[in-house]
Every structure is written in C-alpha cells, then in structure tokens.
Write a protein that holds these residues in place. Structure first.
Motif, PDB file in Angstrom:
ATOM      1  N   UNK A   1      67.483  33.224  37.954  1.00 35.89           N
ATOM      2  CA  UNK A   1      68.595  33.597  39.035  1.00 35.89           C
ATOM      3  C   UNK A   1      68.900  34.663  39.619  1.00 35.89           C
ATOM      4  N   UNK A   2      69.401  34.777  40.942  1.00 36.08           N
ATOM      5  CA  UNK A   2      69.561  35.661  41.624  1.00 36.08           C
ATOM      6  C   UNK A   2      70.726  36.025  41.224  1.00 36.08           C
ATOM      7  N   UNK A   3      70.640  37.574  41.170  1.00 32.92           N
ATOM      8  CA  UNK A   3      71.995  38.157  41.096  1.00 32.92           C
ATOM      9  C   UNK A   3      73.114  38.172  42.218  1.00 32.92           C
ATOM     10  N   UNK A   4      72.530  38.061  43.600  1.00 33.64           N
ATOM     11  CA  UNK A   4      73.684  37.638  44.252  1.00 33.64           C
ATOM     12  C   UNK A   4      74.646  36.294  44.044  1.00 33.64           C
ATOM     13  N   UNK A   5      74.047  35.369  43.713  1.00 29.39           N
ATOM     14  CA  UNK A   5      74.390  33.380  43.076  1.00 29.39           C
ATOM     15  C   UNK A   5      75.811  34.472  42.106  1.00 29.39           C
ATOM     16  N   UNK A   6      76.497  35.456  41.690  1.00 29.71           N
ATOM     17  CA  UNK A   6      77.049  35.281  40.525  1.00 29.71           C
ATOM     18  C   UNK A   6      78.949  35.521  41.324  1.00 29.71           C
ATOM     19  N   UNK A   7      78.640  35.728  42.634  1.00 33.92           N
ATOM     20  CA  UNK A   7      80.096  35.543  42.823  1.00 33.92           C
ATOM     21  C   UNK A   7      79.700  34.416  43.570  1.00 33.92           C
ATOM     22  N   UNK A   8      79.513  33.721  43.780  1.00 35.85           N
ATOM     23  CA  UNK A   8      79.339  31.889  44.904  1.00 35.85           C
ATOM     24  C   UNK A   8      79.714  31.443  43.483  1.00 35.85           C
ATOM     25  N   UNK A   9      80.476  29.508  44.396  1.00 34.76           N
ATOM     26  CA  UNK A   9      80.547  29.212  43.268  1.00 34.76           C
ATOM     27  C   UNK A   9      78.775  28.180  42.567  1.00 34.76           C
ATOM     28  N   UNK A  10      78.518  27.333  42.151  1.00 31.89           N
ATOM     29  CA  UNK A  10      77.519  26.520  41.748  1.00 31.89           C
ATOM     30  C   UNK A  10      77.823  25.607  42.671  1.00 31.89           C
ATOM     31  N   UNK A  11      78.877  25.163  43.146  1.00 34.76           N
ATOM     32  CA  UNK A  11      77.995  24.361  44.843  1.00 34.76           C
ATOM     33  C   UNK A  11      78.142  24.281  45.552  1.00 34.76           C
ATOM     34  N   UNK A  12      78.230  25.942  45.944  1.00 34.98           N
ATOM     35  CA  UNK A  12      77.635  26.364  47.216  1.00 34.98           C
ATOM     36  C   UNK A  12      76.580  26.714  47.054  1.00 34.98           C
ATOM     37  N   UNK A  13      75.686  26.830  45.983  1.00 36.11           N
ATOM     38  CA  UNK A  13      74.477  27.119  46.030  1.00 36.11           C
ATOM     39  C   UNK A  13      73.477  25.660  46.262  1.00 36.11           C
ATOM     40  N   UNK A  14      73.904  24.369  45.533  1.00 32.58           N
ATOM     41  CA  UNK A  14      73.667  23.394  45.525  1.00 32.58           C
ATOM     42  C   UNK A  14      73.872  23.220  47.032  1.00 32.58           C
ATOM     43  N   UNK A  15      74.868  23.010  47.994  1.00 33.45           N
ATOM     44  CA  UNK A  15      75.011  22.561  49.193  1.00 33.45           C
ATOM     45  C   UNK A  15      73.616  23.720  49.706  1.00 33.45           C
ATOM     46  N   UNK A  16      73.442  25.258  49.738  1.00 30.29           N
ATOM     47  CA  UNK A  16      72.835  25.984  50.548  1.00 30.29           C
ATOM     48  C   UNK A  16      71.242  25.710  49.999  1.00 30.29           C
ATOM     49  N   UNK A  17      71.256  25.839  48.611  1.00 32.84           N
ATOM     50  CA  UNK A  17      69.669  25.456  48.571  1.00 32.84           C
ATOM     51  C   UNK A  17      68.752  24.472  48.413  1.00 32.84           C
ATOM     52  N   UNK A  18      69.713  23.675  47.392  1.00 30.09           N
ATOM     53  CA  UNK A  18      69.348  21.912  47.441  1.00 30.09           C
ATOM     54  C   UNK A  18      69.041  21.285  48.704  1.00 30.09           C
ATOM     55  N   UNK A  19      70.792  21.130  48.818  1.00 29.77           N
ATOM     56  CA  UNK A  19      70.869  19.906  49.315  1.00 29.77           C
ATOM     57  C   UNK A  19      70.236  20.029  51.207  1.00 29.77           C
ATOM     58  N   UNK A  20      70.604  21.314  51.702  1.00 26.55           N
ATOM     59  CA  UNK A  20      70.635  21.465  53.318  1.00 26.55           C
ATOM     60  C   UNK A  20      69.350  21.568  53.846  1.00 26.55           C
ATOM     61  N   UNK A  74      78.363  29.744  34.643  1.00 26.02           N
ATOM     62  CA  UNK A  74      78.946  30.921  33.430  1.00 26.02           C
ATOM     63  C   UNK A  74      78.816  32.160  33.903  1.00 26.02           C
ATOM     64  N   UNK A  75      77.950  32.408  35.097  1.00 29.19           N
ATOM     65  CA  UNK A  75      77.753  33.042  35.875  1.00 29.19           C
ATOM     66  C   UNK A  75      79.466  33.587  36.616  1.00 29.19           C
ATOM     67  N   UNK A  76      79.100  32.619  37.643  1.00 28.91           N
ATOM     68  CA  UNK A  76      80.718  32.243  38.024  1.00 28.91           C
ATOM     69  C   UNK A  76      81.892  32.706  37.854  1.00 28.91           C
ATOM     70  N   UNK A  77      81.730  31.977  36.627  1.00 24.10           N
ATOM     71  CA  UNK A  77      83.484  32.037  35.772  1.00 24.10           C
ATOM     72  C   UNK A  77      83.464  33.802  35.471  1.00 24.10           C
ATOM     73  N   UNK A  78      82.457  33.377  34.487  1.00 18.67           N
ATOM     74  CA  UNK A  78      82.323  35.185  34.096  1.00 18.67           C
ATOM     75  C   UNK A  78      82.869  37.015  35.784  1.00 18.67           C
TER      76      UNK A  78
END
Length: 101
Positions: A1-20, A74-78
C-alpha cells in the motif's frame, strides 16, 4: 500500500481507487457485498471504520486481501491518533532503557 494513503480514510481509498475507476456507485457495491447501503455510505464518508467483516467482503469483491483493507484502517488510525496524541505520549511515556549485553 502506498504511504500517501495513511492520511486518507479507507472509505476515500475505496471510492477513489476501486469504485470510481469501475463506475460503481454505493447502491451497487452495497448490494453486491450484501450489506445495507447506509453501512457502506458511512464507510465512504469516513463516519465508520473498516471492520474485519467489511474487509473480508471487500477483499472477496475486489479480489484483494482482506489484510489490505485492515492495514488501510490501521494506518489511518495511527496517523490520526498520532497527530492528536503525539505530545501527550511524548510527555507521559518513559522509554524502556536499552541494555547492552
């Protein structure tokens, strides 16, 4: 997983990388996952965390590892907790003294 995703909520990643990129909306994905659309919308809006159950469902649906989704959470929570608690932890926690063998 890219480090830049640690500050994004998983829902944002889901929407931008998988759904859209696949032209998927919340109604379709929720139905395919077998969950209420409100539950998925809460994840997408950052109001709900990725649970183990949701990670298993997303993993099966998108052909990813469930651990991918749990690691995003976990990364987002940390990241978030670290920003909020860093000063308190620095003041309150005494590091274990390193011993030389």
């Amino acid at each position: 997983m890219a480090h830049r995703d640690s500050s994004q909520h998983p829902g944002t990643v889901l929407r931008k990388r998988f759904m859209a990129p696949n032209g998927l909306d919340a109604d379709r994905v929720a139905a395919d996952l077998g969950v209420p659309v409100s539950r998925l919308q809460d994840v997408l809006s950052g109001q709900r965390s990725i649970s183990a159950d949701m990670a298993l469902r997303l993993g099966r649906y998108f052909g990813t590892s469930p651990l991918y989704w749990m690691n995003l959470q976990s990364r987002f929570d940390l990241h978030v907790t670290g920003k909020v608690m860093a000063g308190d932890i620095e003041r309150e926690v005494r590091p274990f003294p390193q011993r030389v063998a």
